[in-house]
Design a protein around this motif. Structure first.
Motif, mmCIF file in Angstrom:
data_model
loop_
_atom_site.group_PDB
_atom_site.id
_atom_site.type_symbol
_atom_site.label_atom_id
_atom_site.label_comp_id
_atom_site.label_asym_id
_atom_site.label_seq_id
_atom_site.Cartn_x
_atom_site.Cartn_y
_atom_site.Cartn_z
ATOM 1 N N ALA A 156 0.827 -1.213 0.000
ATOM 2 C CA ALA A 156 0.000 0.000 0.000
ATOM 3 C C ALA A 156 0.860 1.262 0.000
ATOM 4 C CB ALA A 156 -0.933 0.002 1.205
ATOM 5 N N HIS A 157 0.535 2.137 -0.905
ATOM 6 C CA HIS A 157 1.218 3.432 -0.976
ATOM 7 C C HIS A 157 0.249 4.568 -0.685
ATOM 8 C CE1 HIS A 157 4.767 1.491 -2.577
ATOM 9 N NE2 HIS A 157 4.005 0.863 -3.430
ATOM 10 N N THR A 158 -1.016 4.311 -0.857
ATOM 11 C CA THR A 158 -2.026 5.332 -0.604
ATOM 12 C C THR A 158 -2.892 4.904 0.570
ATOM 13 O OG1 THR A 158 -2.372 5.026 -2.991
ATOM 14 C CG2 THR A 158 -3.389 6.902 -1.989
ATOM 15 N N VAL A 159 -3.216 5.853 1.398
ATOM 16 C CA VAL A 159 -4.081 5.594 2.541
ATOM 17 C C VAL A 159 -5.386 6.313 2.275
ATOM 18 C CG1 VAL A 159 -4.400 5.952 5.007
ATOM 19 C CG2 VAL A 159 -2.141 5.445 4.119
ATOM 20 N N TYR A 160 -6.507 5.556 2.308
ATOM 21 C CA TYR A 160 -7.808 6.178 2.147
ATOM 22 C C TYR A 160 -8.125 6.937 3.424
ATOM 23 C CZ TYR A 160 -12.717 7.006 1.671
ATOM 24 O OH TYR A 160 -13.939 7.635 1.623
ATOM 25 N N LYS A 161 -8.460 8.211 3.279
ATOM 26 C CA LYS A 161 -8.790 9.025 4.449
ATOM 27 C C LYS A 161 -10.256 9.416 4.394
ATOM 28 C CE LYS A 161 -4.168 10.916 4.631
ATOM 29 N NZ LYS A 161 -3.599 10.841 3.325
ATOM 30 N N ASN A 162 -10.872 9.497 5.563
ATOM 31 C CA ASN A 162 -12.241 9.993 5.641
ATOM 32 C C ASN A 162 -12.336 10.971 6.791
ATOM 33 O OD1 ASN A 162 -12.752 8.600 8.088
ATOM 34 N ND2 ASN A 162 -13.333 6.777 6.979
ATOM 35 N N ASN A 163 -13.466 11.551 6.926
ATOM 36 C CA ASN A 163 -13.713 12.450 8.049
ATOM 37 C C ASN A 163 -15.196 12.415 8.358
ATOM 38 O OD1 ASN A 163 -14.190 13.854 5.557
ATOM 39 N ND2 ASN A 163 -14.369 15.723 6.728
ATOM 40 N N HIS A 164 -15.528 12.742 9.596
ATOM 41 C CA HIS A 164 -16.921 12.792 10.027
ATOM 42 C C HIS A 164 -17.011 13.735 11.206
ATOM 43 C CE1 HIS A 164 -15.741 9.872 13.186
ATOM 44 N NE2 HIS A 164 -15.051 9.311 12.212
ATOM 45 N N ALA A 165 -18.183 14.227 11.448
ATOM 46 C CA ALA A 165 -18.383 15.172 12.538
ATOM 47 C C ALA A 165 -18.049 14.529 13.871
ATOM 48 C CB ALA A 165 -19.831 15.659 12.542
ATOM 49 N N GLY A 166 -17.617 15.332 14.813
ATOM 50 C CA GLY A 166 -17.400 14.858 16.174
ATOM 51 C C GLY A 166 -15.953 14.570 16.482
ATOM 52 N N GLN A 167 -15.764 13.601 17.360
ATOM 53 C CA GLN A 167 -14.445 13.220 17.831
ATOM 54 C C GLN A 167 -14.330 11.706 17.782
ATOM 55 O OE1 GLN A 167 -14.748 14.954 21.719
ATOM 56 N NE2 GLN A 167 -14.262 16.998 20.987
ATOM 57 N N GLU A 168 -13.091 11.224 17.834
ATOM 58 C CA GLU A 168 -12.878 9.780 17.789
ATOM 59 C C GLU A 168 -11.773 9.398 18.769
ATOM 60 O OE1 GLU A 168 -11.697 6.418 14.467
ATOM 61 O OE2 GLU A 168 -13.018 8.069 13.878
ATOM 62 N N PHE A 169 -11.930 8.216 19.349
ATOM 63 C CA PHE A 169 -10.935 7.642 20.247
ATOM 64 C C PHE A 169 -10.546 6.284 19.696
ATOM 65 C CE2 PHE A 169 -10.060 4.699 23.783
ATOM 66 C CZ PHE A 169 -8.963 5.332 24.352
ATOM 67 N N ASN A 170 -9.257 6.021 19.564
ATOM 68 C CA ASN A 170 -8.742 4.721 19.129
ATOM 69 C C ASN A 170 -7.756 4.209 20.172
ATOM 70 O OD1 ASN A 170 -8.338 5.586 15.582
ATOM 71 N ND2 ASN A 170 -10.171 5.154 16.727
ATOM 72 N N ILE A 172 -5.257 7.279 20.999
ATOM 73 C CA ILE A 172 -5.313 8.633 20.467
ATOM 74 C C ILE A 172 -6.761 9.100 20.504
ATOM 75 C CG2 ILE A 172 -5.541 7.830 18.069
ATOM 76 C CD1 ILE A 172 -3.885 10.323 17.247
ATOM 77 N N TYR A 173 -6.946 10.359 20.828
ATOM 78 C CA TYR A 173 -8.259 11.007 20.813
ATOM 79 C C TYR A 173 -8.103 12.205 19.894
ATOM 80 C CZ TYR A 173 -12.725 12.628 22.719
ATOM 81 O OH TYR A 173 -14.040 12.994 22.877
ATOM 82 N N PHE A 174 -9.025 12.361 18.927
ATOM 83 C CA PHE A 174 -8.803 13.422 17.941
ATOM 84 C C PHE A 174 -10.110 13.967 17.376
ATOM 85 C CE2 PHE A 174 -8.567 9.331 15.792
ATOM 86 C CZ PHE A 174 -9.299 9.497 14.632
ATOM 87 N N ASP A 175 -9.983 15.102 16.714
ATOM 88 C CA ASP A 175 -11.074 15.766 16.016
ATOM 89 C C ASP A 175 -11.290 15.004 14.706
ATOM 90 O OD1 ASP A 175 -12.669 17.392 14.415
ATOM 91 O OD2 ASP A 175 -11.465 19.204 14.718
ATOM 92 N N SER A 176 -12.370 14.249 14.618
ATOM 93 C CA SER A 176 -12.578 13.387 13.451
ATOM 94 C C SER A 176 -13.103 14.135 12.230
ATOM 95 C CB SER A 176 -13.507 12.219 13.809
ATOM 96 O OG SER A 176 -14.715 12.687 14.344
ATOM 97 N N SER A 177 -13.280 15.450 12.345
ATOM 98 C CA SER A 177 -13.619 16.226 11.149
ATOM 99 C C SER A 177 -12.364 16.450 10.294
ATOM 100 C CB SER A 177 -14.257 17.570 11.518
ATOM 101 O OG SER A 177 -13.310 18.440 12.098
ATOM 102 N N LYS A 178 -11.192 16.178 10.868
ATOM 103 C CA LYS A 178 -9.925 16.257 10.133
ATOM 104 C C LYS A 178 -9.742 14.955 9.353
ATOM 105 C CE LYS A 178 -8.719 20.033 12.375
ATOM 106 N NZ LYS A 178 -8.923 21.290 11.747
ATOM 107 N N PRO A 179 -9.228 15.023 8.130
ATOM 108 C CA PRO A 179 -9.011 13.797 7.354
ATOM 109 C C PRO A 179 -8.109 12.827 8.119
ATOM 110 C CG PRO A 179 -8.669 15.748 5.999
ATOM 111 C CD PRO A 179 -8.812 16.227 7.410
ATOM 112 N N HIS A 180 -8.534 11.554 8.193
ATOM 113 C CA HIS A 180 -7.758 10.546 8.906
ATOM 114 C C HIS A 180 -7.924 9.176 8.260
ATOM 115 C CE1 HIS A 180 -11.768 10.532 10.777
ATOM 116 N NE2 HIS A 180 -11.559 9.249 11.060
ATOM 117 N N GLY A 181 -6.895 8.369 8.405
ATOM 118 C CA GLY A 181 -6.899 7.003 7.893
ATOM 119 C C GLY A 181 -5.792 6.236 8.573
ATOM 120 N N MET A 182 -5.750 4.936 8.378
ATOM 121 C CA MET A 182 -4.729 4.146 9.046
ATOM 122 C C MET A 182 -4.294 2.957 8.207
ATOM 123 S SD MET A 182 -7.965 3.321 10.282
ATOM 124 C CE MET A 182 -8.052 4.530 11.543
ATOM 125 N N LEU A 183 -3.091 2.478 8.531
ATOM 126 C CA LEU A 183 -2.545 1.263 7.926
ATOM 127 C C LEU A 183 -1.952 0.406 9.029
ATOM 128 C CD1 LEU A 183 -0.507 2.392 4.769
ATOM 129 C CD2 LEU A 183 -2.582 1.007 4.805
#
Length: 185
Positions: A121-135, A159-170
């Motif tokens: 994988a060279h590209t990470v699909y990123k998404n965003n949604h309203a609110g916050q997220e904890f992983n 990690i706890y973050f603003d999920s309106s910011k683009p985010h993705g993981m590998l």
């Protein structure tokens, strides 16, 4: 997985028909172009959990109803035994197991997510949604790409973050990563 995509598409079409909505209205609600949304309804394209959550919130249904065809029923508490939560494999690399699917009007969507490694994988699909997220990483390690930064999380890290910011993981390494994900708001 193809059957799951088809079933999700049928439920989305059923929701749209029940509320007398156009495909364009639902596509706009979740941020997809209408052509891609129509392919989702036909079971030919995948849709992210965050987009399903946007649709569910906008039209007053639970994301679990769209993903699993199950309406939450419990009002006092809801127990999920180890390995028993309702699950959906979003792609060959992602599996979501809901931990709150049976609780009515839950304030957070909580999943155990399993991500298979993709060494090529060279590209990470990123998404965003309203609110916050904890992983919270339960097993393995992952890189989370958040708003232009790469953050390595190992077993036990969170990690706890603003999920309106683009985010993705590998997943990092040669084994799957399992993490608890809670989307709030």
């Amino acid at each position: 997985m193809d059957e799951q995509l088809k079933q999700i598409g049928e439920r989305l079409k059923g929701l749209r028909d029940a509320l007398d909505l156009t495909a364009q209205e639902v596509a706009d609600a979740c941020g997809l172009n209408v052509e891609k949304y129509e392919k989702v309804e036909q079971g030919e394209e995948d849709i992210t959990i965050s987009k399903l959550m946007k649709i569910a919130h906008k039209y007053g249904v639970s994301a679990e109803e769209l993903m699993f065809a199950e309406a939450p029923r419990m009002k006092s508490y809801f127990v999920v035994r180890k390995g028993q939560g309702m699950s959906v494999e979003r792609t060959k690399a992602y599996k979501y197991q809901s931990l709150v699917s049976g609780y009515v009007n839950h304030k957070a969507d909580v999943f155990i997510v399993t991500v298979e490694p993709k060494p090529e994988a060279h590209t990470v699909y990123k998404n965003n949604h309203a609110g916050q997220e904890f992983n919270l990483v339960l097993e393995g390690a992952m890189d989370i790409y958040l708003d232009g930064k790469t953050i390595r999380l190992n077993e036990g890290d969170s990690i706890y973050f603003d999920s309106s910011k683009p985010h993705g993981m590998l997943a990092v390494g040669d084994k799957a990563v399992r993490f608890l994900a809670a989307a709030i708001g």
